[in-house]
Scaffold this motif. Sequence first.
Motif, PDB file in Angstrom:
ATOM      1  N   ALA A  77       0.797  -1.287  -0.001  1.00  0.00           N
ATOM      2  CA  ALA A  77       0.012   0.112   0.020  1.00  0.00           C
ATOM      3  C   ALA A  77       0.935   1.408  -0.068  1.00  0.00           C
ATOM      4  CB  ALA A  77      -0.962  -0.102   1.203  1.00  0.00           C
ATOM      5  N   ALA A  78       1.962   1.473   0.955  1.00  0.00           N
ATOM      6  CA  ALA A  78       2.940   2.183   0.874  1.00  0.00           C
ATOM      7  C   ALA A  78       3.474   2.506  -0.526  1.00  0.00           C
ATOM      8  CB  ALA A  78       3.833   2.103   2.077  1.00  0.00           C
ATOM      9  N   ASN A  79       4.029   1.609  -1.175  1.00  0.00           N
ATOM     10  CA  ASN A  79       4.549   1.760  -2.384  1.00  0.00           C
ATOM     11  C   ASN A  79       3.664   2.131  -3.353  1.00  0.00           C
ATOM     12  OD1 ASN A  79       6.964   2.015  -4.043  1.00  0.00           O
ATOM     13  ND2 ASN A  79       6.747  -0.190  -4.810  1.00  0.00           N
ATOM     14  N   LEU A  80       2.511   1.739  -3.439  1.00  0.00           N
ATOM     15  CA  LEU A  80       1.441   2.129  -4.641  1.00  0.00           C
ATOM     16  C   LEU A  80       0.943   3.359  -4.484  1.00  0.00           C
ATOM     17  CD1 LEU A  80      -0.262   0.699  -6.895  1.00  0.00           C
ATOM     18  CD2 LEU A  80      -2.073   0.439  -5.065  1.00  0.00           C
ATOM     19  N   ARG A  81       0.868   3.888  -3.229  1.00  0.00           N
ATOM     20  CA  ARG A  81       0.519   5.275  -3.110  1.00  0.00           C
ATOM     21  C   ARG A  81       1.693   6.272  -3.571  1.00  0.00           C
ATOM     22  NH1 ARG A  81      -2.680   9.501  -3.073  1.00  0.00           N
ATOM     23  NH2 ARG A  81      -1.903  11.352  -2.101  1.00  0.00           N
ATOM     24  N   LYS A  82       2.749   5.515  -3.265  1.00  0.00           N
ATOM     25  CA  LYS A  82       4.210   6.610  -3.692  1.00  0.00           C
ATOM     26  C   LYS A  82       3.965   6.572  -5.051  1.00  0.00           C
ATOM     27  CE  LYS A  82       8.991   6.678  -3.296  1.00  0.00           C
ATOM     28  NZ  LYS A  82      10.275   6.090  -2.752  1.00  0.00           N
ATOM     29  N   ARG A  83       4.135   5.383  -5.968  1.00  0.00           N
ATOM     30  CA  ARG A  83       4.024   5.285  -7.587  1.00  0.00           C
ATOM     31  C   ARG A  83       2.864   6.067  -8.456  1.00  0.00           C
ATOM     32  NH1 ARG A  83       6.176   1.485 -10.386  1.00  0.00           N
ATOM     33  NH2 ARG A  83       5.621   2.958 -12.040  1.00  0.00           N
ATOM     34  N   LEU A  84       1.495   5.915  -7.607  1.00  0.00           N
ATOM     35  CA  LEU A  84       0.367   6.381  -8.330  1.00  0.00           C
ATOM     36  C   LEU A  84      -0.117   7.954  -8.015  1.00  0.00           C
ATOM     37  CD1 LEU A  84      -1.466   3.054  -9.128  1.00  0.00           C
ATOM     38  CD2 LEU A  84      -0.075   4.413 -10.519  1.00  0.00           C
ATOM     39  N   GLY A  85       0.388   8.131  -6.596  1.00  0.00           N
ATOM     40  CA  GLY A  85       0.097   9.525  -6.190  1.00  0.00           C
ATOM     41  C   GLY A  85      -1.475   9.804  -5.784  1.00  0.00           C
ATOM     42  N   ASP A  86      -2.461   9.714  -6.815  1.00  0.00           N
ATOM     43  CA  ASP A  86      -3.624   9.961  -6.362  1.00  0.00           C
ATOM     44  C   ASP A  86      -4.701   8.902  -6.072  1.00  0.00           C
ATOM     45  OD1 ASP A  86      -3.755   9.143  -8.793  1.00  0.00           O
ATOM     46  OD2 ASP A  86      -5.061  10.640  -9.799  1.00  0.00           O
ATOM     47  N   VAL A  87      -4.048   7.522  -5.950  1.00  0.00           N
ATOM     48  CA  VAL A  87      -4.851   6.459  -5.974  1.00  0.00           C
ATOM     49  C   VAL A  87      -5.414   6.392  -4.339  1.00  0.00           C
ATOM     50  CG1 VAL A  87      -2.804   5.204  -4.957  1.00  0.00           C
ATOM     51  CG2 VAL A  87      -4.720   3.802  -6.218  1.00  0.00           C
ATOM     52  N   SER A  88      -6.591   5.601  -4.481  1.00  0.00           N
ATOM     53  CA  SER A  88      -7.335   5.679  -3.115  1.00  0.00           C
ATOM     54  C   SER A  88      -7.246   4.149  -2.625  1.00  0.00           C
ATOM     55  CB  SER A  88      -8.622   6.063  -2.894  1.00  0.00           C
ATOM     56  OG  SER A  88      -9.522   5.504  -4.057  1.00  0.00           O
ATOM     57  N   ILE A  89      -6.868   3.850  -1.377  1.00  0.00           N
ATOM     58  CA  ILE A  89      -6.493   2.447  -0.958  1.00  0.00           C
ATOM     59  C   ILE A  89      -7.346   2.326   0.543  1.00  0.00           C
ATOM     60  CG2 ILE A  89      -4.558   0.724  -0.449  1.00  0.00           C
ATOM     61  CD1 ILE A  89      -2.552   2.593  -1.821  1.00  0.00           C
ATOM     62  N   LEU A  90      -7.906   0.969   0.359  1.00  0.00           N
ATOM     63  CA  LEU A  90      -8.334   0.551   1.483  1.00  0.00           C
ATOM     64  C   LEU A  90      -7.956  -0.611   2.170  1.00  0.00           C
ATOM     65  CD1 LEU A  90     -10.758   0.321   3.703  1.00  0.00           C
ATOM     66  CD2 LEU A  90     -12.034  -0.934   2.209  1.00  0.00           C
ATOM     67  N   VAL A  91      -7.224  -0.619   3.230  1.00  0.00           N
ATOM     68  CA  VAL A  91      -6.453  -1.611   3.918  1.00  0.00           C
ATOM     69  C   VAL A  91      -7.387  -2.281   4.870  1.00  0.00           C
ATOM     70  CG1 VAL A  91      -4.751  -2.595   5.171  1.00  0.00           C
ATOM     71  CG2 VAL A  91      -4.366  -0.626   3.500  1.00  0.00           C
ATOM     72  N   LEU A  92      -7.862  -3.795   4.852  1.00  0.00           N
ATOM     73  CA  LEU A  92      -8.524  -4.364   5.573  1.00  0.00           C
ATOM     74  C   LEU A  92      -7.799  -5.360   6.789  1.00  0.00           C
ATOM     75  CD1 LEU A  92     -11.314  -5.030   2.988  1.00  0.00           C
ATOM     76  CD2 LEU A  92     -11.505  -3.501   4.844  1.00  0.00           C
ATOM     77  N   GLU A  93      -7.966  -5.231   7.922  1.00  0.00           N
ATOM     78  CA  GLU A  93      -7.411  -6.102   8.819  1.00  0.00           C
ATOM     79  C   GLU A  93      -8.461  -6.965   9.781  1.00  0.00           C
ATOM     80  OE1 GLU A  93      -5.611  -8.299  11.437  1.00  0.00           O
ATOM     81  OE2 GLU A  93      -4.461  -7.466   9.509  1.00  0.00           O
ATOM     82  N   ALA A  94      -8.358  -8.124   9.880  1.00  0.00           N
ATOM     83  CA  ALA A  94      -9.259  -8.983  10.712  1.00  0.00           C
ATOM     84  C   ALA A  94      -9.266  -8.525  12.121  1.00  0.00           C
ATOM     85  CB  ALA A  94      -9.135 -10.618  10.322  1.00  0.00           C
ATOM     86  N   GLY A  95      -7.962  -8.379  12.414  1.00  0.00           N
ATOM     87  CA  GLY A  95      -7.699  -8.188  13.975  1.00  0.00           C
ATOM     88  C   GLY A  95      -7.832  -6.799  14.253  1.00  0.00           C
ATOM     89  N   ALA A  96      -7.894  -6.311  15.632  1.00  0.00           N
ATOM     90  CA  ALA A  96      -7.810  -4.822  16.326  1.00  0.00           C
ATOM     91  C   ALA A  96      -6.455  -4.332  16.056  1.00  0.00           C
ATOM     92  CB  ALA A  96      -8.207  -5.060  17.602  1.00  0.00           C
TER      93      ALA A  96
END
Length: 572
Positions: free
Chosen positions: A19-38
Amino acid sequence: MQHAANGRGLHCCSGCAFAANLRKRLGDVSILVLEAGAEGHHAPAVTVPSAAQSLWKSEVDWGYTSTPQRDLSPQNRRMELEQGRTTGGSSALNYMVWVRGCRADFDSWVNDYGCGPGWDWDCVEQHFAAVEAVIKPSVQSPASEVLEKFVQAAESCGVPRNSNYNGITQEGVAPVQTAVDVATARRRDAFSLFLEPMLLEQDLHHPYLFVCSSAFVRRVVLDDRGDIPVAVGVKVADATGQCRTIRCRKEVVLAAGALGTPQLLLLSGIGPPDELVHHGIPTIVKSVGVGKSLQDHGVCPVSFTLREPLWPSLGEFGIPGIAFFRSDVESSKEHARDGPDIQLVFTAMGTAAGAPKRAVQHTEQVLPAIKSKGVFSQGLYNLAVLVGRFERWMWRGPTAAASIDTVLNRPISRGTVALRSSNPEDHPLVNGQWLSHPDDVRSQVAELRKIREILTTEPLKTIILRVEAPKGILTATDAELAHYVRTTQQSTWHYSCTARMGDVRDPQTVCDSRGRVRGLRGLRICDCSLMPTVVSGNTYATALMLGHKVANHCADDATKTTGHARGVTAKL
């Protein structure tokens, strides 16, 4: 959302780097990270590396157990399989040992498994360097006198001193490199380093990164109405059990680890048709390699007591030394790779009498005060947690204790990950088939013989009081050592290869060399499932490298598409 990265708590560290590198590469991309735990990355027991064992079977651990293993002793013994279920995944409870792997590992991915250009050592090295710029792996300094004696003894036994086993040559003995901040003794978990800074820096009025914890992904949502199925989102259950579908415009990216990712694929109708039919799941994409080829590094310990105290010379981290060498077993294999196949880990197990005993007596009183003091007292807190919580595992004699653990870095045995049922909340059936190939036993017997040689070599020999386990190692036959290997074998939790990438002409490959799942659009994998073979060493570094590199492929593919195209289809 344009991209949804699912971590499910299993090696979500790959998803953090992705997620960190994708945002760095594409700039305006929106990313949702889902985590099962707290969210647990700031919990005191998580931030302290030596408290890792206190987290096992806790709320931040999935607590998996393998199927009965016929090749272990006693027969049908089950393996305990720890995996992180919190922000940062297993980087929140692993031992933070930093090993890139061997040059020959990655060259083999290209030459033997058809992963294509870009996966050889010379290419992946830049991605290791990129994540290391964030992680900043370090070596504990100064090294303890006991560690130096281990290094000298190993040198005398033919294992050369190597100041950087993550460089051109892996073979050698050295102080261990770790993803621990030695100045503060704090864990460098993936979430805190890759995603948390982005969350804090982004404009709250125009956010681009969204992290949703306690979000259990039940399956990938596929639209199969066209000629080629398309991943359009994920079905998620929140902490109350309420389910909803989250859709994305570009891609769904799985970072659920080599146990969670194949389970998600199967639940989504991607896998071997006979297994899917057995559980009443319609086959949307036939992919016979899903859940197959599971590899893991097995480990067994040799423990001994010392005449000299370990405390406090070993400092904050309990794994001060590491060694890599090549065994005769590896050299005799028909298709052997270059480089070491054996890893020895020198570990502090116990403490000297005196101060540690007093720490045990006063742990309950000391901990609250230490936690309120902040970073300056982190070392004292580390000491109290280590002694107070691990006391039942520690050597209880009047002297210090240590171990040299044997790690099978190039296992031949392969296992499977299968569905227990069609219920996503049921843990998968994990059959690692540890030691099912006789060469794996022979390799670990060779490791024990090497340890025996090191233990009886100066200057380490002088400070060893006695070997505690296995009893009689100094005179044991190979058959007796083999029995010890089967009796004490444990998992290192380095699961890999269950959705492996490679030559698209090989029916066992699940993904192409860019991490795209074959046979559909819009679905990619970025975790250790992708490995064709497990790397020669601990997998944390490679997990982050995979996330970083697959993000590059995702960004490159995104720039090639136009209009409403949903990524690129991996060839069947």
